[in-house]
Scaffold this motif. Structure first.
Motif, PDB file in Angstrom:
ATOM      1  N   ASP A 192       0.849  -1.182   0.000  1.00  0.00           N
ATOM      2  CA  ASP A 192       0.000   0.000   0.000  1.00  0.00           C
ATOM      3  C   ASP A 192       0.887   1.235   0.000  1.00  0.00           C
ATOM      4  O   ASP A 192       1.404   1.651   1.030  1.00  0.00           O
ATOM      5  CB  ASP A 192      -0.894  -0.017   1.247  1.00  0.00           C
ATOM      6  CG  ASP A 192      -1.774   1.209   1.344  1.00  0.00           C
ATOM      7  OD1 ASP A 192      -1.902   1.933   0.339  1.00  0.00           O
ATOM      8  OD2 ASP A 192      -2.327   1.454   2.436  1.00  0.00           O
ATOM      9  N   GLY A 193       1.077   1.834  -1.170  1.00  0.00           N
ATOM     10  CA  GLY A 193       1.930   3.011  -1.272  1.00  0.00           C
ATOM     11  C   GLY A 193       2.802   2.962  -2.501  1.00  0.00           C
ATOM     12  O   GLY A 193       2.738   2.029  -3.311  1.00  0.00           O
ATOM     13  N   ASP A 194       3.633   3.980  -2.655  1.00  0.00           N
ATOM     14  CA  ASP A 194       4.538   4.062  -3.799  1.00  0.00           C
ATOM     15  C   ASP A 194       5.695   3.081  -3.630  1.00  0.00           C
ATOM     16  O   ASP A 194       6.066   2.713  -2.511  1.00  0.00           O
ATOM     17  CB  ASP A 194       5.092   5.487  -3.926  1.00  0.00           C
ATOM     18  CG  ASP A 194       3.997   6.509  -4.209  1.00  0.00           C
ATOM     19  OD1 ASP A 194       2.975   6.124  -4.812  1.00  0.00           O
ATOM     20  OD2 ASP A 194       4.164   7.677  -3.817  1.00  0.00           O
ATOM     21  N   THR A 195       6.279   2.686  -4.753  1.00  0.00           N
ATOM     22  CA  THR A 195       7.479   1.849  -4.729  1.00  0.00           C
ATOM     23  C   THR A 195       8.670   2.685  -5.188  1.00  0.00           C
ATOM     24  O   THR A 195       8.541   3.866  -5.497  1.00  0.00           O
ATOM     25  CB  THR A 195       7.324   0.624  -5.637  1.00  0.00           C
ATOM     26  OG1 THR A 195       7.126   1.054  -6.991  1.00  0.00           O
ATOM     27  CG2 THR A 195       6.140  -0.229  -5.198  1.00  0.00           C
ATOM     28  N   LEU A 196       9.835   2.041  -5.218  1.00  0.00           N
ATOM     29  CA  LEU A 196      11.052   2.697  -5.677  1.00  0.00           C
ATOM     30  C   LEU A 196      11.354   2.292  -7.114  1.00  0.00           C
ATOM     31  O   LEU A 196      11.088   1.148  -7.503  1.00  0.00           O
ATOM     32  CB  LEU A 196      12.235   2.264  -4.804  1.00  0.00           C
ATOM     33  CG  LEU A 196      12.204   2.638  -3.328  1.00  0.00           C
ATOM     34  CD1 LEU A 196      13.367   1.963  -2.605  1.00  0.00           C
ATOM     35  CD2 LEU A 196      12.278   4.147  -3.160  1.00  0.00           C
ATOM     36  N   PRO A 197      11.925   3.179  -7.907  1.00  0.00           N
ATOM     37  CA  PRO A 197      12.370   2.780  -9.243  1.00  0.00           C
ATOM     38  C   PRO A 197      13.375   1.630  -9.137  1.00  0.00           C
ATOM     39  O   PRO A 197      14.335   1.704  -8.376  1.00  0.00           O
ATOM     40  CB  PRO A 197      13.037   4.047  -9.792  1.00  0.00           C
ATOM     41  CG  PRO A 197      12.415   5.171  -9.020  1.00  0.00           C
ATOM     42  CD  PRO A 197      12.158   4.615  -7.647  1.00  0.00           C
ATOM     43  N   GLY A 198      13.110   0.572  -9.851  1.00  0.00           N
ATOM     44  CA  GLY A 198      14.012  -0.580  -9.844  1.00  0.00           C
ATOM     45  C   GLY A 198      13.658  -1.648  -8.829  1.00  0.00           C
ATOM     46  O   GLY A 198      14.155  -2.775  -8.906  1.00  0.00           O
ATOM     47  N   LEU A 199      12.801  -1.337  -7.862  1.00  0.00           N
ATOM     48  CA  LEU A 199      12.398  -2.322  -6.862  1.00  0.00           C
ATOM     49  C   LEU A 199      11.301  -3.204  -7.439  1.00  0.00           C
ATOM     50  O   LEU A 199      10.276  -2.715  -7.913  1.00  0.00           O
ATOM     51  CB  LEU A 199      11.895  -1.626  -5.604  1.00  0.00           C
ATOM     52  CG  LEU A 199      11.360  -2.537  -4.492  1.00  0.00           C
ATOM     53  CD1 LEU A 199      12.472  -3.408  -3.920  1.00  0.00           C
ATOM     54  CD2 LEU A 199      10.696  -1.711  -3.384  1.00  0.00           C
ATOM     55  N   VAL A 200      11.509  -4.517  -7.378  1.00  0.00           N
ATOM     56  CA  VAL A 200      10.512  -5.484  -7.852  1.00  0.00           C
ATOM     57  C   VAL A 200       9.681  -5.937  -6.650  1.00  0.00           C
ATOM     58  O   VAL A 200      10.235  -6.396  -5.650  1.00  0.00           O
ATOM     59  CB  VAL A 200      11.181  -6.695  -8.517  1.00  0.00           C
ATOM     60  CG1 VAL A 200      10.139  -7.723  -8.945  1.00  0.00           C
ATOM     61  CG2 VAL A 200      12.017  -6.259  -9.715  1.00  0.00           C
ATOM     62  N   VAL A 201       8.375  -5.798  -6.753  1.00  0.00           N
ATOM     63  CA  VAL A 201       7.477  -6.215  -5.680  1.00  0.00           C
ATOM     64  C   VAL A 201       6.699  -7.434  -6.133  1.00  0.00           C
ATOM     65  O   VAL A 201       6.055  -7.416  -7.186  1.00  0.00           O
ATOM     66  CB  VAL A 201       6.506  -5.079  -5.294  1.00  0.00           C
ATOM     67  CG1 VAL A 201       5.510  -5.563  -4.244  1.00  0.00           C
ATOM     68  CG2 VAL A 201       7.277  -3.869  -4.781  1.00  0.00           C
ATOM     69  N   ARG A 202       6.765  -8.504  -5.342  1.00  0.00           N
ATOM     70  CA  ARG A 202       6.018  -9.725  -5.623  1.00  0.00           C
ATOM     71  C   ARG A 202       4.972  -9.916  -4.519  1.00  0.00           C
ATOM     72  O   ARG A 202       5.328 -10.090  -3.353  1.00  0.00           O
ATOM     73  CB  ARG A 202       6.939 -10.939  -5.634  1.00  0.00           C
ATOM     74  CG  ARG A 202       8.003 -10.895  -6.728  1.00  0.00           C
ATOM     75  CD  ARG A 202       7.559 -11.688  -7.945  1.00  0.00           C
ATOM     76  NE  ARG A 202       8.687 -11.914  -8.824  1.00  0.00           N
ATOM     77  CZ  ARG A 202       9.039 -11.116  -9.826  1.00  0.00           C
ATOM     78  NH1 ARG A 202       8.365  -9.999 -10.042  1.00  0.00           N
ATOM     79  NH2 ARG A 202      10.074 -11.408 -10.595  1.00  0.00           N
ATOM     80  N   GLN A 203       3.716  -9.883  -4.895  1.00  0.00           N
ATOM     81  CA  GLN A 203       2.645 -10.090  -3.935  1.00  0.00           C
ATOM     82  C   GLN A 203       2.255 -11.562  -3.915  1.00  0.00           C
ATOM     83  O   GLN A 203       1.887 -12.128  -4.947  1.00  0.00           O
ATOM     84  CB  GLN A 203       1.451  -9.201  -4.268  1.00  0.00           C
ATOM     85  CG  GLN A 203       1.732  -7.715  -4.079  1.00  0.00           C
ATOM     86  CD  GLN A 203       0.505  -6.860  -4.284  1.00  0.00           C
ATOM     87  OE1 GLN A 203       0.459  -6.001  -5.170  1.00  0.00           O
ATOM     88  NE2 GLN A 203      -0.500  -7.068  -3.456  1.00  0.00           N
ATOM     89  N   LEU A 204       2.338 -12.174  -2.735  1.00  0.00           N
ATOM     90  CA  LEU A 204       2.058 -13.594  -2.592  1.00  0.00           C
ATOM     91  C   LEU A 204       0.666 -13.787  -2.006  1.00  0.00           C
ATOM     92  O   LEU A 204       0.286 -13.093  -1.058  1.00  0.00           O
ATOM     93  CB  LEU A 204       3.099 -14.252  -1.682  1.00  0.00           C
ATOM     94  CG  LEU A 204       4.561 -14.093  -2.123  1.00  0.00           C
ATOM     95  CD1 LEU A 204       5.484 -14.796  -1.124  1.00  0.00           C
ATOM     96  CD2 LEU A 204       4.769 -14.649  -3.514  1.00  0.00           C
ATOM     97  N   PRO A 205      -0.111 -14.742  -2.538  1.00  0.00           N
ATOM     98  CA  PRO A 205      -1.457 -14.982  -2.006  1.00  0.00           C
ATOM     99  C   PRO A 205      -1.393 -15.687  -0.649  1.00  0.00           C
ATOM    100  O   PRO A 205      -0.545 -16.554  -0.427  1.00  0.00           O
ATOM    101  CB  PRO A 205      -2.087 -15.888  -3.062  1.00  0.00           C
ATOM    102  CG  PRO A 205      -0.920 -16.606  -3.681  1.00  0.00           C
ATOM    103  CD  PRO A 205       0.222 -15.624  -3.667  1.00  0.00           C
ATOM    104  N   VAL A 206      -2.260 -15.279   0.261  1.00  0.00           N
ATOM    105  CA  VAL A 206      -2.308 -15.924   1.573  1.00  0.00           C
ATOM    106  C   VAL A 206      -3.753 -16.255   1.917  1.00  0.00           C
ATOM    107  O   VAL A 206      -4.693 -15.624   1.412  1.00  0.00           O
ATOM    108  CB  VAL A 206      -1.707 -15.034   2.683  1.00  0.00           C
ATOM    109  CG1 VAL A 206      -0.238 -14.783   2.435  1.00  0.00           C
ATOM    110  CG2 VAL A 206      -2.460 -13.720   2.812  1.00  0.00           C
ATOM    111  N   LYS A 207      -3.909 -17.247   2.799  1.00  0.00           N
ATOM    112  CA  LYS A 207      -5.226 -17.654   3.279  1.00  0.00           C
ATOM    113  C   LYS A 207      -5.168 -17.749   4.794  1.00  0.00           C
ATOM    114  O   LYS A 207      -4.092 -17.892   5.372  1.00  0.00           O
ATOM    115  CB  LYS A 207      -5.625 -19.000   2.682  1.00  0.00           C
ATOM    116  CG  LYS A 207      -5.732 -19.024   1.166  1.00  0.00           C
ATOM    117  CD  LYS A 207      -6.087 -20.415   0.671  1.00  0.00           C
ATOM    118  CE  LYS A 207      -6.187 -20.452  -0.855  1.00  0.00           C
ATOM    119  NZ  LYS A 207      -6.502 -21.826  -1.354  1.00  0.00           N
TER     120      LYS A 207
END
Length: 369
Positions: A42-57
């Motif tokens: 939730d928010g801005d990222t950095l140039p070059g930073l890769v964000v991987r969102q993992l599913p959770v239960k």
């Protein structure tokens, strides 16, 4: 080098999250690849930073954290990294950024059967896995002592980090102008004192204690005091929990601002930082206020409270906590701010090295590759 950062949830107002982003920025500046694994961002990222969102239960926090741990293990198996840095207790970490206090210590004061409840059993198991495998980055010696009371953690398995606040928190040359403009925007009169309560997670940060201290002020002091509550949380339950007489007494003396991005300006606009936290491994806001020249009133359960005393930038309430001690110190400080606290904090921020945490962490990640 390829770094994997692991953080359950990112939002821009948490101290842990801000540390993660600063360390990622320092690593990217050196040419490293950084992938950050999260459940949500939730928010801005950095140039070059890769964000991987993992599913959770899962229905509870412990179940979702366990689900995240399993998803993270699978993700790292498919996309290996040179070094895995975790900001939560998770399996498979090479390095653990220990922003939380020792969970085994937390359990020590509870009935023996409690540790068999799913929530506590899950978090204790995750901590035990981290202790078994990871190198620890502690924020203060108190954390280190807690872990060493419960686990075999030799000196070669940890280091204690220096602070790492943003240099822009120091008092700027145009501080008077920033103060005037920000106070006007907040509706603070010249004859009013603005008390800043700043942080997300109002329960742990002690908002109930802060409101009780406000309600305890003498009539003449209360009439010229405003409490500014800033953070990503809801103050309504804490106000509702006050005795009716206290709630009526502070009516019009409390202003809830929600989460804000102009922290540097708020530190200049206020007259006192009130931070009576129940517990906090660091408490970055204490140092930020100190170097900004904002007097601080806090509790000794915050890891960075020692810097407030070292700088002479405020007062620290000793454990065991007593509300009466906080009330007395609060009234006393309001009668004398800025006193000598403000100038002492500004001087401390200029003379001490309080800004090296991100680069120190990246140095250690490079050494462990």
């Amino acid at each position: 080098m390829k770094f994997a950062f692991c953080l359950y949830h990112y939002f821009p107002y948490g101290g842990l999250q801000r540390d993660c982003l600063r360390i990622a920025r320092a690593a990217l500046a050196r040419g490293h690849q950084v992938t950050c694994y999260v459940t949500d961002w939730d928010g801005d990222t950095l140039p070059g930073l890769v964000v991987r969102q993992l599913p959770v239960k899962g229905a509870g926090n412990h179940a979702r954290m366990a689900s995240f741990a399993r998803a993270l293990t699978d993700a790292l198996a498919h996309e290996p990294a040179d070094v895995v840095l975790g900001f939560n207790r998770l399996p498979g970490l090479d390095v653990y950024f220990a922003a939380d206090s020792c969970f085994a210590e937390h359990l020590a004061g509870k009935p023996a059967l409690v540790r068999w409840l799913p929530r506590y059993r899950t978090f204790l198991s995750l901590e035990q896995q981290v202790v078994r495998d990871a190198f620890f980055l502690f924020l203060n010696d108190h954390q280190r002592q807690q872990y060493q009371q419960h686990y075999d953690l030799p000196a070669e398995r940890f280091t204690v980090l220096p602070p790492g606040i943003e240099p822009d928190r120091r008092r700027p040359d145009n501080a008077d102008r920033i103060r005037a403009l920000t106070r006007a925007a907040l509706g603070l009169r010249d004859d009013e004192q603005g008390v800043l309560f700043l942080g997300s997670g109002f329960r742990v940060k002690g908002l109930d204690r802060a409101l009780a201290a406000l309600a305890s002020l003498p009539d003449d002091t209360l009439a010229r005091t405003r409490l500014l509550i800033v953070g990503n949380d809801d103050p309504a339950p804490y106000l509702a929990a006050l005795p009716a007489a206290d709630r009526e007494r502070i009516r019009g003396r409390v202003r809830a601002e929600g989460a804000r991005d102009d922290v540097s300006a708020l530190l200049q606009a206020a007259d006192l930082l009130l931070h009576p936290a129940y517990r906090e491994s660091a408490g970055m806001v204490l140092l930020e206020a100190t170097v900004a020249g904002l007097p601080v009133l806090t509790t000794d359960t915050c890891g960075y409270a020692r810097y407030v005393l070292e700088a002479g930038a405020g007062e620290v309430i000793a454990s065991p906590f007593e509300q009466s001690a906080l009330n007395a110190a609060f009234a006393r400080m309001l009668a004398t701010v800025p006193g000598s606290w403000s100038a002492a904090g500004v001087r401390y921020g200029r003379e001490q090295d309080l800004y090296r945490l991100p680069d120190t962490v990246v140095d250690l990640l490079e050494e462990r590759s």
